[in-house]
Design a protein around this motif. Sequence first.
Motif, short mmCIF file in Angstrom:
data_model
loop_
_atom_site.label_atom_id
_atom_site.label_comp_id
_atom_site.label_asym_id
_atom_site.label_seq_id
_atom_site.Cartn_x
_atom_site.Cartn_y
_atom_site.Cartn_z
N ARG A 178 0.84 -1.19 0.00
CA ARG A 178 0.00 0.00 0.00
C ARG A 178 0.89 1.25 0.00
NH1 ARG A 178 -2.77 0.37 6.08
NH2 ARG A 178 -0.86 0.85 7.24
N PRO A 179 0.37 2.38 -0.48
CA PRO A 179 1.19 3.59 -0.54
C PRO A 179 1.68 4.02 0.84
CG PRO A 179 -0.80 3.84 -1.85
CD PRO A 179 -0.96 2.58 -1.07
N GLU A 180 2.86 4.56 0.89
CA GLU A 180 3.40 5.06 2.14
C GLU A 180 2.47 6.14 2.71
OE1 GLU A 180 7.44 7.22 3.93
OE2 GLU A 180 7.31 6.68 1.81
N SER A 218 -0.55 5.68 3.76
CA SER A 218 -1.97 5.41 3.52
C SER A 218 -2.55 4.60 4.68
CB SER A 218 -2.17 4.66 2.21
OG SER A 218 -1.82 3.29 2.35
N ASN A 219 -3.89 4.50 4.70
CA ASN A 219 -4.55 3.69 5.71
C ASN A 219 -5.30 2.52 5.09
OD1 ASN A 219 -6.75 4.91 4.52
ND2 ASN A 219 -7.31 6.16 6.29
N TRP A 220 -4.91 2.12 3.89
CA TRP A 220 -5.58 1.03 3.21
C TRP A 220 -5.64 -0.21 4.11
CZ3 TRP A 220 -3.63 0.55 -2.55
CH2 TRP A 220 -3.82 1.77 -3.22
N PHE A 272 0.25 3.17 -9.19
CA PHE A 272 0.98 2.68 -8.03
C PHE A 272 1.25 1.18 -8.18
CE2 PHE A 272 1.25 0.96 -3.69
CZ PHE A 272 2.32 1.72 -3.24
N TYR A 320 -8.45 4.26 -3.93
CA TYR A 320 -8.41 3.97 -2.49
C TYR A 320 -8.64 2.48 -2.22
CZ TYR A 320 -9.99 3.68 2.35
OH TYR A 320 -10.15 3.30 3.66
N THR A 380 -3.48 13.78 8.10
CA THR A 380 -3.39 12.41 8.58
C THR A 380 -3.55 12.34 10.09
OG1 THR A 380 -1.95 11.73 6.75
CG2 THR A 380 -1.91 10.38 8.74
N GLN A 386 -4.70 13.57 -4.01
CA GLN A 386 -4.10 12.23 -3.97
C GLN A 386 -3.93 11.76 -2.53
OE1 GLN A 386 0.17 10.70 -5.05
NE2 GLN A 386 -1.00 10.88 -6.94
N HIS A 387 -3.50 12.66 -1.67
CA HIS A 387 -3.30 12.29 -0.27
C HIS A 387 -4.63 11.93 0.38
CE1 HIS A 387 -1.14 12.21 3.55
NE2 HIS A 387 -2.13 12.91 4.08
N LYS A 423 -5.07 8.02 -0.72
CA LYS A 423 -4.35 7.37 0.38
C LYS A 423 -5.20 7.17 1.63
CE LYS A 423 0.42 8.75 -0.73
NZ LYS A 423 1.63 9.40 -0.19
#
Length: 350
Positions: free
Chosen positions: A9-11, A13-15, A122, A135, A263, A296-297, A301
Amino acid sequence: MRNRRWKHRPEGSNWGDYGEDDQLGRLNLITAEKVLQGIAEVRDGKTFCLSLPLDHPGGCALNPNRHPPVLRPTLRQGGVNFNFRMGNLQPGGPDVVCDDLAILHLQYSTQWDSLAHVGALFDVDGNGVPRPVYYNGYAADEHIHGPQHPDDAGVQARMRSESTSQAGALGIERMAETGVQGRAALIDLHAHLGPARTLVGYDSLMRVLEADRVEIERGDIVCLHTGFADAVLAMGRQPDAKTLTERCAVLDGRDGKLLQWITDSELAAIAADNYAVEAYPAAGGDACCAALPLHQHCLFKLGVHLGELWHLGPLAAYLRRQARYRFFLTAPPLRLPGAVGSPLTPVATV
């Protein structure tokens, strides 16, 4: 942590944090307790409509891809179903009826972005090949479908009985199903920074919060008042794009400290009275950087929904007179399955 849709998952992120198949993102933080906190902010029983008239801003100066709404009567027995006299069907009957349809660009005016609005390339598979995903790893063409031919898109699209695009995941209806009610906090950037174009980073935002003693807590919906929507209204559906690009505060999506605050604050959603919430296109950055880094953030993310072009001026003035900043917000989008954005009529109750 891994998921059947992604290995990496992207750095930042909360996926996966809210479940493997989560489609709500930070809306998960609007709990029953947060709704009760919002209701507790109602003291005067006064309401504010936070939507622009949906035919604003007017024209296509802000975005050439989005057009004003079109209202047309429906047809009835081959005639126009407007001021239709029902006596034509039932002799002597007094009824007169109107019925109409709307052609809407869903993100033309006051709006919510769904989590399918902005994704990114990604490497979810960890094989060095980036793929277009959204997401929580929902994939373009697999979960988010769209037509391939221009004849099936835009205002000249061929009339079909079925949709030609579909957010099979992350559609705006997921947001609508929650009701989107809770405690909101207004940050009055306009009161401190004035009408000039100002790029607001973390440090500037913290000064405003400190000056007004604003505290953003877990699950709050944050509303940013910049004065932009009032400027749009004053132009009477004839917006001057050059003037508007030189007006009002915008968030600096390139400020890493600001993104980290989004965040860390655990806010549930962000709505602003301006176009795009952040500066667009964002200044600086290299060729690989996102043109909309805050989008994007937030959308990609964190699963933070973004609202744009809300009409916050009258509410901001009232709250400032009352030395308040919190209120109860009701803001569901249309429950339109598969849509990636939606107009809405948010209501603030104070």
